[in-house]
Motif scaffolding. Sequence first.
Motif, mmCIF file in Angstrom:
data_model
loop_
_atom_site.group_PDB
_atom_site.id
_atom_site.type_symbol
_atom_site.label_atom_id
_atom_site.label_comp_id
_atom_site.label_asym_id
_atom_site.label_seq_id
_atom_site.Cartn_x
_atom_site.Cartn_y
_atom_site.Cartn_z
ATOM 1 N N ASP A 116 -3.443 53.253 -44.646
ATOM 2 C CA ASP A 116 -4.420 53.984 -46.261
ATOM 3 C C ASP A 116 -3.530 53.678 -46.764
ATOM 4 O OD1 ASP A 116 -6.209 53.481 -43.397
ATOM 5 O OD2 ASP A 116 -6.489 55.599 -43.393
ATOM 6 N N VAL A 117 -2.513 54.390 -46.897
ATOM 7 C CA VAL A 117 -1.862 54.114 -48.287
ATOM 8 C C VAL A 117 -1.611 53.585 -48.826
ATOM 9 C CG1 VAL A 117 -0.069 56.357 -49.782
ATOM 10 C CG2 VAL A 117 -1.614 57.481 -48.542
ATOM 11 N N SER A 118 -0.431 52.158 -48.641
ATOM 12 C CA SER A 118 -0.695 51.274 -48.666
ATOM 13 C C SER A 118 -1.411 50.113 -49.186
ATOM 14 C CB SER A 118 0.817 50.515 -47.629
ATOM 15 O OG SER A 118 1.227 49.348 -48.087
ATOM 16 N N LEU A 160 5.304 58.768 -49.676
ATOM 17 C CA LEU A 160 3.923 59.311 -49.075
ATOM 18 C C LEU A 160 4.906 60.660 -48.167
ATOM 19 C CD1 LEU A 160 0.895 59.726 -48.423
ATOM 20 C CD2 LEU A 160 1.468 57.664 -46.524
ATOM 21 N N ALA A 161 4.472 61.954 -48.194
ATOM 22 C CA ALA A 161 5.011 62.752 -48.019
ATOM 23 C C ALA A 161 4.057 63.182 -47.068
ATOM 24 C CB ALA A 161 5.988 64.184 -48.037
ATOM 25 N N VAL A 162 3.844 62.921 -45.068
ATOM 26 C CA VAL A 162 2.567 63.085 -44.669
ATOM 27 C C VAL A 162 3.751 64.164 -43.502
ATOM 28 C CG1 VAL A 162 1.923 62.309 -42.360
ATOM 29 C CG2 VAL A 162 2.443 60.553 -43.950
ATOM 30 N N LEU A 196 -7.480 62.025 -48.664
ATOM 31 C CA LEU A 196 -8.419 62.582 -49.125
ATOM 32 C C LEU A 196 -8.765 61.883 -50.091
ATOM 33 C CD1 LEU A 196 -7.975 66.149 -48.417
ATOM 34 C CD2 LEU A 196 -9.086 64.806 -46.625
ATOM 35 N N GLU A 197 -10.231 62.525 -51.055
ATOM 36 C CA GLU A 197 -10.119 62.371 -52.255
ATOM 37 C C GLU A 197 -9.841 62.826 -53.729
ATOM 38 O OE1 GLU A 197 -13.971 63.043 -56.120
ATOM 39 O OE2 GLU A 197 -14.685 62.934 -53.962
ATOM 40 N N GLN A 198 -8.892 63.826 -53.485
ATOM 41 C CA GLN A 198 -7.574 64.388 -54.438
ATOM 42 C C GLN A 198 -6.405 63.437 -54.172
ATOM 43 O OE1 GLN A 198 -7.830 65.233 -57.101
ATOM 44 N NE2 GLN A 198 -6.894 66.976 -57.604
ATOM 45 N N THR A 199 -6.293 62.900 -52.942
ATOM 46 C CA THR A 199 -5.168 61.790 -53.131
ATOM 47 C C THR A 199 -5.472 60.545 -53.318
ATOM 48 O OG1 THR A 199 -5.247 62.852 -50.594
ATOM 49 C CG2 THR A 199 -3.270 60.713 -50.426
ATOM 50 N N ARG A 200 -6.431 60.415 -53.665
ATOM 51 C CA ARG A 200 -6.872 59.013 -54.029
ATOM 52 C C ARG A 200 -6.583 58.854 -55.666
ATOM 53 N NH1 ARG A 200 -10.070 55.724 -50.795
ATOM 54 N NH2 ARG A 200 -10.952 54.459 -52.333
#
Length: 437
Positions: free
Chosen positions: A166-168, A145-147, A125-129
């Motif tokens: 995506d996070v990578s 990154l804790a999924v 999400l935007e806050q993740t980014r």
Amino acid sequence: MSTLLRLATAGSVDDGKSTLVGRLLHDCKAILADQIAHVQTVTAQRAGARGDGTDFDFALLTDGLRAEREQGITIDVAYRYFATEKRSFILADCPGHVQYTRNTVTGASTADVVIILVDARHGVLEQTRRHLAVAGLLRVPHVVLAVNKIDLVGYDEAVYQGIAKDVSELADQLGIADVQAIPVSALVGDNVVDRSAATSWYEGPTLLQFLESASGRSDASARPLRFPVQYVIRPQTDNEYRDYRGYTGTVASGTVSVGDKVIVLPAGRRTTVAGIDRAVISATSTAVAERPSAVAGEAVTVRLADDIDVARGSVIVSADSSPGTRRELSATLCWLSDRPLTVGARLLIKHTTTTAQAIVTKITGALDVSGTGTLDILPATELDLNDIGKVQLKIAAPLAADPYSSNNTTGSFLLIDAHDGWTLAAGMIDDEEGELL
């Protein structure tokens, strides 16, 4: 490897940060029996009101403020201290709501590891980014990154791999070198302390295994000497100390030793360290002990061979690695105020022990952290609450400043409202090429 690790949590609202922290503390047996009993009682009362059969609300172990418990969200940074057989930890459980991003910046500023949670059902999400950008900006050495809530998607490996990919990609754009993705269920306990049989496809470490093996930030003692002066000691007494002149402060980086050749900035005067004193405090008295040297993190008093102009805000640096002084800065800001920042704004800058007037001469742009954004710096005429942007500042007094990439103490600063004293922004000084993010 240092035995002490500082870690912080981040993520969007309801991603399960406080539950993960509570589960980690509980399974590490870092919670007292009476606190567990209290949480069991509160959980049972809430479960009755909701009509469900919840057994234990792990989030209550960290959400200590009444407002947090009533709203079911974390508002302030909650610090917890715990230890395992292998090392000790200081944990900062940070808020997830965008309104409290400023608290996340505070919690992550000294962290060796940031744990960013993502709800497996919702993805990035935007806050993740935004939190990834903060971690990159603050040069946090490790990101986990804790999924989370992997149980709610049926322990689907494809969901986990998609979020990790995506996070990578985002981490590569932000210059984050180390990202460890872990599928977890904070509520059930999967891969938090103990490995889960339900994720047999995952071969990496559990969260605790990673934390016990992670390295900390680079040793500040290995960097060049930076000693910001906090106070000048000159006793006004007619005794053996009447000629004493010492400069107190905390060694920000490097090592200072008797006999070292140093430069006092901003004056630029060269001299030699004549002595180093440190207070020795006991239950009955306080004495002063001479030291041959002091390292980063130690609070000492430095005596110099020459009687030169030194005051609060001066910085004693190594003679062969002086940063010089700056009156103009290119910097990256995390804007923390409800009031927008505009060109021409007059503020106070707090840099080490110096406070001086500053004016914003240019806003280069703001980082695009929207869901479809590219994490590029887009043109902007102002910075709004929680924006991360690049600016140029003109300072009324010369600062002995380093780029943040080489020294996170002398490369960072705060911007303060001159009228009410509120902190408006956390700033990181860019390197000579103007790059930080």
